[in-house]
Design a protein around this motif. Structure first.
Motif, PDB file in Angstrom:
ATOM      1  N   LYS A  46       0.872  -1.189   0.000  1.00  0.00           N
ATOM      2  CA  LYS A  46       0.000   0.000   0.000  1.00  0.00           C
ATOM      3  C   LYS A  46       0.896   1.222   0.000  1.00  0.00           C
ATOM      4  O   LYS A  46       1.856   1.279   0.781  1.00  0.00           O
ATOM      5  N   GLY A  65      -6.510  -7.561  11.987  1.00  0.00           N
ATOM      6  CA  GLY A  65      -6.662  -7.613  10.534  1.00  0.00           C
ATOM      7  C   GLY A  65      -6.225  -8.999  10.110  1.00  0.00           C
ATOM      8  O   GLY A  65      -6.432  -9.957  10.857  1.00  0.00           O
ATOM      9  N   SER A  66      -5.548  -9.126   8.961  1.00  0.00           N
ATOM     10  CA  SER A  66      -5.097 -10.477   8.614  1.00  0.00           C
ATOM     11  C   SER A  66      -4.010 -10.942   9.569  1.00  0.00           C
ATOM     12  O   SER A  66      -3.854 -12.124   9.822  1.00  0.00           O
ATOM     13  N   GLY A  67      -3.256 -10.000  10.132  1.00  0.00           N
ATOM     14  CA  GLY A  67      -2.415 -10.292  11.292  1.00  0.00           C
ATOM     15  C   GLY A  67      -3.113  -9.631  12.464  1.00  0.00           C
ATOM     16  O   GLY A  67      -3.618  -8.519  12.322  1.00  0.00           O
ATOM     17  N   THR A  95      -9.214 -16.837   3.678  1.00  0.00           N
ATOM     18  CA  THR A  95      -8.455 -15.928   4.547  1.00  0.00           C
ATOM     19  C   THR A  95      -9.296 -14.680   4.843  1.00  0.00           C
ATOM     20  O   THR A  95      -8.842 -13.766   5.524  1.00  0.00           O
ATOM     21  N   ASP A  96     -10.505 -14.660   4.304  1.00  0.00           N
ATOM     22  CA  ASP A  96     -11.352 -13.473   4.417  1.00  0.00           C
ATOM     23  C   ASP A  96     -12.287 -13.605   5.618  1.00  0.00           C
ATOM     24  O   ASP A  96     -13.253 -14.383   5.586  1.00  0.00           O
ATOM     25  N   SER A 151     -14.517 -11.751   6.685  1.00  0.00           N
ATOM     26  CA  SER A 151     -15.915 -11.312   6.493  1.00  0.00           C
ATOM     27  C   SER A 151     -16.793 -12.500   6.080  1.00  0.00           C
ATOM     28  O   SER A 151     -18.011 -12.444   6.192  1.00  0.00           O
ATOM     29  N   GLY A 179      -8.107  -2.169  12.976  1.00  0.00           N
ATOM     30  CA  GLY A 179      -7.701  -3.154  11.952  1.00  0.00           C
ATOM     31  C   GLY A 179      -8.935  -3.548  11.140  1.00  0.00           C
ATOM     32  O   GLY A 179     -10.077  -3.267  11.544  1.00  0.00           O
ATOM     33  N   ILE A 201     -10.703  -6.168  10.626  1.00  0.00           N
ATOM     34  CA  ILE A 201     -11.799  -6.896  11.282  1.00  0.00           C
ATOM     35  C   ILE A 201     -12.401  -6.043  12.404  1.00  0.00           C
ATOM     36  O   ILE A 201     -13.625  -5.904  12.514  1.00  0.00           O
ATOM     37  N   LYS A 252     -14.569  -3.289  10.971  1.00  0.00           N
ATOM     38  CA  LYS A 252     -15.721  -3.608  10.120  1.00  0.00           C
ATOM     39  C   LYS A 252     -16.677  -4.650  10.683  1.00  0.00           C
ATOM     40  O   LYS A 252     -17.824  -4.701  10.260  1.00  0.00           O
ATOM     41  N   SER A 253     -16.225  -5.500  11.608  1.00  0.00           N
ATOM     42  CA  SER A 253     -17.136  -6.569  12.048  1.00  0.00           C
ATOM     43  C   SER A 253     -17.914  -6.203  13.314  1.00  0.00           C
ATOM     44  O   SER A 253     -17.425  -6.352  14.447  1.00  0.00           O
TER      45      SER A 253
HETATM   46  N1  LIG Z   1     -16.996  -6.724   7.210  1.00  0.00           N
HETATM   47  C1  LIG Z   1     -15.969  -7.453   7.620  1.00  0.00           C
HETATM   48  N2  LIG Z   1     -16.143  -8.374   8.591  1.00  0.00           N
HETATM   49  C2  LIG Z   1     -15.116  -9.112   9.038  1.00  0.00           C
HETATM   50  N3  LIG Z   1     -13.862  -9.014   8.561  1.00  0.00           N
HETATM   51  C3  LIG Z   1     -13.633  -8.133   7.587  1.00  0.00           C
HETATM   52  C4  LIG Z   1     -14.659  -7.303   7.054  1.00  0.00           C
HETATM   53  N4  LIG Z   1     -14.118  -6.524   6.087  1.00  0.00           N
HETATM   54  C5  LIG Z   1     -12.795  -6.853   6.006  1.00  0.00           C
HETATM   55  N5  LIG Z   1     -12.507  -7.805   6.912  1.00  0.00           N
HETATM   56  C6  LIG Z   1     -11.207  -8.499   7.120  1.00  0.00           C
HETATM   57  O1  LIG Z   1     -10.157  -7.625   7.467  1.00  0.00           O
HETATM   58  C7  LIG Z   1      -8.920  -8.284   7.143  1.00  0.00           C
HETATM   59  C8  LIG Z   1      -7.940  -7.287   6.571  1.00  0.00           C
HETATM   60  O2  LIG Z   1      -7.594  -6.380   7.545  1.00  0.00           O
HETATM   61  P1  LIG Z   1      -6.465  -5.268   7.313  1.00  0.00           P
HETATM   62  O3  LIG Z   1      -6.135  -4.689   8.653  1.00  0.00           O
HETATM   63  O4  LIG Z   1      -6.911  -4.339   6.268  1.00  0.00           O
HETATM   64  O5  LIG Z   1      -5.330  -6.168   6.693  1.00  0.00           O
HETATM   65  P2  LIG Z   1      -3.788  -6.328   6.827  1.00  0.00           P
HETATM   66  O6  LIG Z   1      -3.559  -7.095   8.095  1.00  0.00           O
HETATM   67  O7  LIG Z   1      -3.431  -7.084   5.599  1.00  0.00           O
HETATM   68  O8  LIG Z   1      -3.187  -4.954   6.900  1.00  0.00           O
HETATM   69  C9  LIG Z   1      -9.244  -9.399   6.186  1.00  0.00           C
HETATM   70  O9  LIG Z   1      -9.134 -10.651   6.829  1.00  0.00           O
HETATM   71  C10 LIG Z   1     -10.700  -9.102   5.825  1.00  0.00           C
HETATM   72  O10 LIG Z   1     -11.378 -10.243   5.547  1.00  0.00           O
END
Ligand SMILES: Nc1ncnc2c1ncn2[C@@H]1O[C@H](COP(=O)(O)OP(=O)(O)O)[C@@H](O)[C@H]1O
Ligand SMILES: CC(=O)OP(=O)(O)O
Ligand SMILES: [Mg+2]
Length: 414
Positions: free
Chosen positions: A16, A214-216, A294-295, A297, A342, A344, A347-348
């Motif tokens: 990014k 997030g993913s981490g 890995t998603d 959501s 992060g 998750i 957004k969750s």
């Molecule tokens: N509405 C949602 N509900 C749950 N998880 C979500 C939602 N939208 C995005 N995510 C999750 O957030 C994660 C990415 O988080 P992010 O902090 O942007 O990533 P990274 O760790 O790569 O920087 C992904 O696993 C994605 O599935």
């Protein structure tokens, strides 16, 4: 034309970049990212003001350097992005480097610092490789632009000795730098400043439990504005599970899982050596191993598509709940808020509600309408606590690692 700052956040599966004006505080000029490098086709996202664009990338981008070059070229060649038309418009490049060893602060890249960072690459090959490849590229191809590296681990240098020390032979531990470092610190620094401002409290009097998920994923206990514990350790593998990471497990599991554990993984390259065990626990575990996706959501839904999805959700909730309880006690129950951040965390609504329900005994309570709505685009921090709640605030913070780097870069200059 005034010069600008470029902030780069290179992960294992995404790169990014954000351009900022060189002023205090910096203003965003444009944002571009490529995700899905490890699960092609990669996707390009681009944003300038209200203009948003998303497309599949046709070119083969097999390295972080290729990806970074591609992004830079796309931005430089955009006629609408006249502020950054070439490398001559850049004054600084800020790089997010996950593992900074004993570094307490950001450092400017020169021969000596680059050499020291090379040493750290062996400690965290999976996490530092992409970023350092881009740092090296910038040294060669953009030699006039000053590169500053910001470390995820720097924020956690305040963690007390008894918390950061592993109970192993201390001579070996010291010789090899084996201790808890902690990560996501650039994000925690952004969150702490933003939440303290939101709560109208001085940073040095702010006590928080912050979830960067997030993913981490990791969690951090902040006392008087300082990190006193965090769930990640020597590397980002420890603590909470993630998209492809197991999180903490009994270390003996490694040898029961495969007797190839200590051998080099086929994913190693001539520049980056990782063991089979590291590869399995970092890249083939977590949500991916449990559910195939890995998603998150697709996992955090009211009616999960399979028992495995439900199990993945419950595991995550269980591990986070354990840390919140532990950190609440470590902070002596004196916390201003629990913060969700992060991908998750921001957004969750379902994960936030489930966790807050499970932590009711600590006085946490949520307003369902505010929680379901979540923060608006321009809202950095949102309070989602129940109005009548006397307990710690429940907050959502839209974290921004690129901004945090640009902010410190601009501050240290002015
Ligand atoms: N509405 C949602 N509900 C749950 N998880 C979500 C939602 N939208 C995005 N995510 C999750 O957030 C994660 C990415 O988080 P992010 O902090 O942007 O990533 P990274 O760790 O790569 O920087 C992904 O696993 C994605 O599935
Ligand atoms: C430290 C770490 O895990 O970073 P990310 O969440 O970006 O993978
Ligand atoms: Mg991240």
């Amino acid at each position: 034309m005034p010069k600008s700052i470029l902030a780069v956040n290179a992960g294992s599966s995404s790169v990014k970049i954000t351009f900022y004006t060189l002023e205090n505080p910096p203003r965003t000029i444009a944002d571009a990212s490529i995700s899905g490098i490890t699960a092609p086709p990669p996707t390009l996202k681009y944003q300038k003001g209200d203009k948003k664009h998303k497309e599949e990338v046709k070119e083969k981008l097999s390295t972080p350097q290729d990806t970074f070059k591609y992004l830079l070229q796309r931005c430089f060649s955009d006629p609408d992005l006249s502020e950054v038309a070439s490398v001559d418009d850049l004054e600084y490049i800020c790089h997010r480097v996950v593992h900074g060893g004993d570094y307490r602060d950001a450092v400017e890249i020169n021969d000596e610092t680059l050499d020291r960072l090379k040493g750290l690459e062996d400690l965290a090959p999976l996490h530092n490789f992409s970023a350092l490849e881009i740092v090296r590229l910038c040294r060669v191809e953009l030699p006039k632009v000053r590169s500053i590296t910001f470390f995820d681990s720097a924020f956690h240098q305040t963690i007390p000795e008894a918390v950061r020390t592993y109970p192993i032979n201390q001579e070996i531990a010291k010789a090899n730098g084996l201790r808890k470092y902690g990560f996501h610190g650039i994000s925690y620094s952004f969150i702490l400043r933003s939440v303290a401002q939101f709560l109208n409290k001085p940073i040095e009097k702010t006590n928080l439990v912050v979830l960067h998920i997030g993913s981490g994923a990791s969690i951090c206990a902040i006392k008087d504005g300082k990190s006193v514990d965090t769930s990640m350790g020597l590397t980002p593998l420890a603590g909470l599970p993630g998209a492809t990471r197991s999180g903490s497990i009994d270390p003996s599991l490694v040898f029961h899982y495969t007797n190839e554990a200590g051998k080099l993984s086929p994913a190693s390259t001539s520049e980056m050596h990782i063991s089979t065990a590291e590869d399995i626990l970092n890249k083939q575990s977590g949500w991916k191993a449990l559910t195939g996706t890995t998603d998150f959501s697709q996992i955090a839904v009211e009616n999960p598509p399979s028992k495995a999805h439900k199990l993945a959700f419950d595991i995550f909730v269980d591990r986070i709940q354990g840390y919140i309880g532990s950190y609440y006690v470590k902070l002596n129950g004196e916390l201003d808020g629990v913060v969700f951040a992060g991908g998750i965390g921001e957004k969750s609504a379902l994960l936030r509600r489930t966790l807050v329900d499970k932590c009711q005994c600590l006085g946490l309570a949520i307003d369902d309408v505010a929680n379901d709505k979540g923060p608006g685009d321009e809202e950095t921090v949102k309070d989602i606590s129940k109005g009548s709640s006397k307990g710690p605030r429940v907050l959502v913070c839209q974290t921004n690692e690129q901004f945090e780097m640009a902010y410190h870069c601009a501050c240290s200059r002015s």
